[in-house]
Design an enzyme around this catalytic site. Structure first.
Site, PDB file in Angstrom:
ATOM      1  N   LYS A 174      54.016  52.722  57.111  1.00 15.66           N
ATOM      2  CA  LYS A 174      52.820  53.271  57.746  1.00 15.66           C
ATOM      3  C   LYS A 174      53.118  54.703  58.159  1.00 15.66           C
ATOM      4  O   LYS A 174      54.091  54.971  58.853  1.00 15.66           O
ATOM      5  CB  LYS A 174      52.494  52.427  58.977  1.00 15.66           C
ATOM      6  CG  LYS A 174      51.470  53.044  59.888  1.00 15.66           C
ATOM      7  CD  LYS A 174      51.190  52.087  61.009  1.00 15.66           C
ATOM      8  CE  LYS A 174      50.482  52.736  62.138  1.00 15.66           C
ATOM      9  NZ  LYS A 174      50.175  51.804  63.212  1.00 15.66           N
TER      10      LYS A 174
HETATM   11  C1  5RP Z   1      51.432  53.286  67.663  1.00 12.89           C
HETATM   12  C2  5RP Z   1      50.994  52.609  66.460  1.00 12.89           C
HETATM   13  C3  5RP Z   1      49.540  52.470  66.177  1.00 12.89           C
HETATM   14  O1  5RP Z   1      49.329  51.186  65.689  1.00 12.89           O
HETATM   15  C4  5RP Z   1      49.135  53.505  65.190  1.00 12.89           C
HETATM   16  O2  5RP Z   1      49.205  54.769  65.753  1.00 12.89           O
HETATM   17  C5  5RP Z   1      47.774  53.229  64.521  1.00 12.89           C
HETATM   18  O3  5RP Z   1      46.743  53.390  65.345  1.00 12.89           O
HETATM   19  P1  5RP Z   1      45.822  54.677  65.358  1.00 12.89           P
HETATM   20  O4  5RP Z   1      44.955  54.577  64.118  1.00 12.89           O
HETATM   21  O5  5RP Z   1      45.037  54.528  66.619  1.00 12.89           O
HETATM   22  O6  5RP Z   1      46.692  55.906  65.299  1.00 12.89           O
HETATM   23  O7  5RP Z   1      51.788  52.180  65.686  1.00 12.89           O
HETATM   24  O8  5RP Z   1      52.795  53.520  67.595  1.00 12.89           O
END
Ligand code: 5RP
Length: 274
Positions: A174
């Site tokens: 991610k």
């Molecule tokens: C925080 C995370 C969140 O899940 C990630 O940032 C995704 O959420 P957003 O779309 O609100 O940024 O891993 O560490």
């Protein structure tokens, strides 16, 4: 790939489209009761029919989510720091693999903090998690953390983070969308999903989603731009249209507009768009 691991992955990455809409609701693990996640169950439950998985901590899962919900779960297992502690990158593993299996998770997620004094520890934690995941058939998601103390959110830095995660053997990475995103995807042998980041106007978040998919991401792991929207159900449906149905931005905006604003699923179609 082991059958069980592949089966768990296919529970949240659609074998039909090869894509996924992950709903990120784990923010409280370091931010506390952040806006619109003060009562997590109220925010998350109406969105579940439209999510391929929810990503959250075991505490919110056990306390706030009905175990009879059929949604697959990706469990955040790293943490131990807070927004006020001044050492955000100093995360450890806070949930063991046994508990992930007990909770019937189909994946575990851990943040890596490349470019910080804690990069070594977080990368070794990731390696340990991948060892356990491979041994027991549990997919591992790397969250490439960004922040003020880290490098610039550009293709060079994100490409470095994603490639390192892939080299450690993770099953999904991610990261964040950036200019030259294709270079990040090209240099990363593992599939990539993008986070949404802080709340931006709906149209911009849909543009980000569209560009990420065009650039080679297999989906999103999105939070605030869905559940901090005035129209969270419309937003997740619009994101789904781009990720799974190949919708362009105009079509996605039409999907968004055709969903009634508000936080209840009652007035919207409850049918999952899969
Ligand atoms: C925080 C995370 C969140 O899940 C990630 O940032 C995704 O959420 P957003 O779309 O609100 O940024 O891993 O560490």
């Amino acid at each position: 790939m082991d059958w069980g691991l592949q089966n768990r992955l296919s529970r949240f990455i659609s074998p039909k489209t090869g894509h996924t809409v992950m709903l990120a609701v784990d923010h409280g693990y370091f931010l506390g009761p952040t806006s619109m996640l003060e009562r997590p169950g109220e925010t998350i439950t109406p969105l579940i029919p439209y999510a391929d998985t929810i990503m959250l901590t075991r505490g919110v899962l056990r306390r706030c989510i009905d175990p009879c919900q059929e949604v697959p779960v990706v469990l955040r297992v790293s943490g131990g720091t807070s927004i006020v502690g001044g050492q955000l990158s100093n995360e450890g593993i806070m949930t063991c693999m046994d508990d992930a299996f007990r909770l019937n998770a189909c994946g575990v997620a851990l943040s890596i903090f490349v470019g910080t004094p804690h990069e070594r520890v977080t990368l070794l934690n990731m390696s340990k998690l991948v060892d356990e995941g491979e041994e027991r058939g549990m997919p591992v998601v790397a969250v490439t953390a960004v922040g003020k103390e880290l490098g610039k959110r550009d293709a060079r830095f994100l490409g470095l983070c994603c490639r390192i995660a892939a080299e450690l053997g993770v099953h999904l990475v991610k990261t964040y969308y950036c200019d030259d995103f294709e270079k990040v995807v090209d240099g990363c042998p593992a599939p990539i999903v993008v986070a949404g980041g802080p709340k931006i106007p709906e149209k911009e978040a849909l543009e980000l989603t569209y560009k990420a998919i065009q650039g080679g991401a297999i989906g999103v792991d999105m939070g605030r731009n869905i559940w901090q929207s005035d129209n969270p159900i419309g937003m997740i449906k619009a994101v789904r249209a781009i990720v799974h149905d190949g919708a362009n931005i105009r079509e996605a905006i039409t999907v968004l507009g055709s969903s009634q604003k508000g936080r209840s699923a009652k007035k919207s179609s409850k049918k999952k768009k899969k």
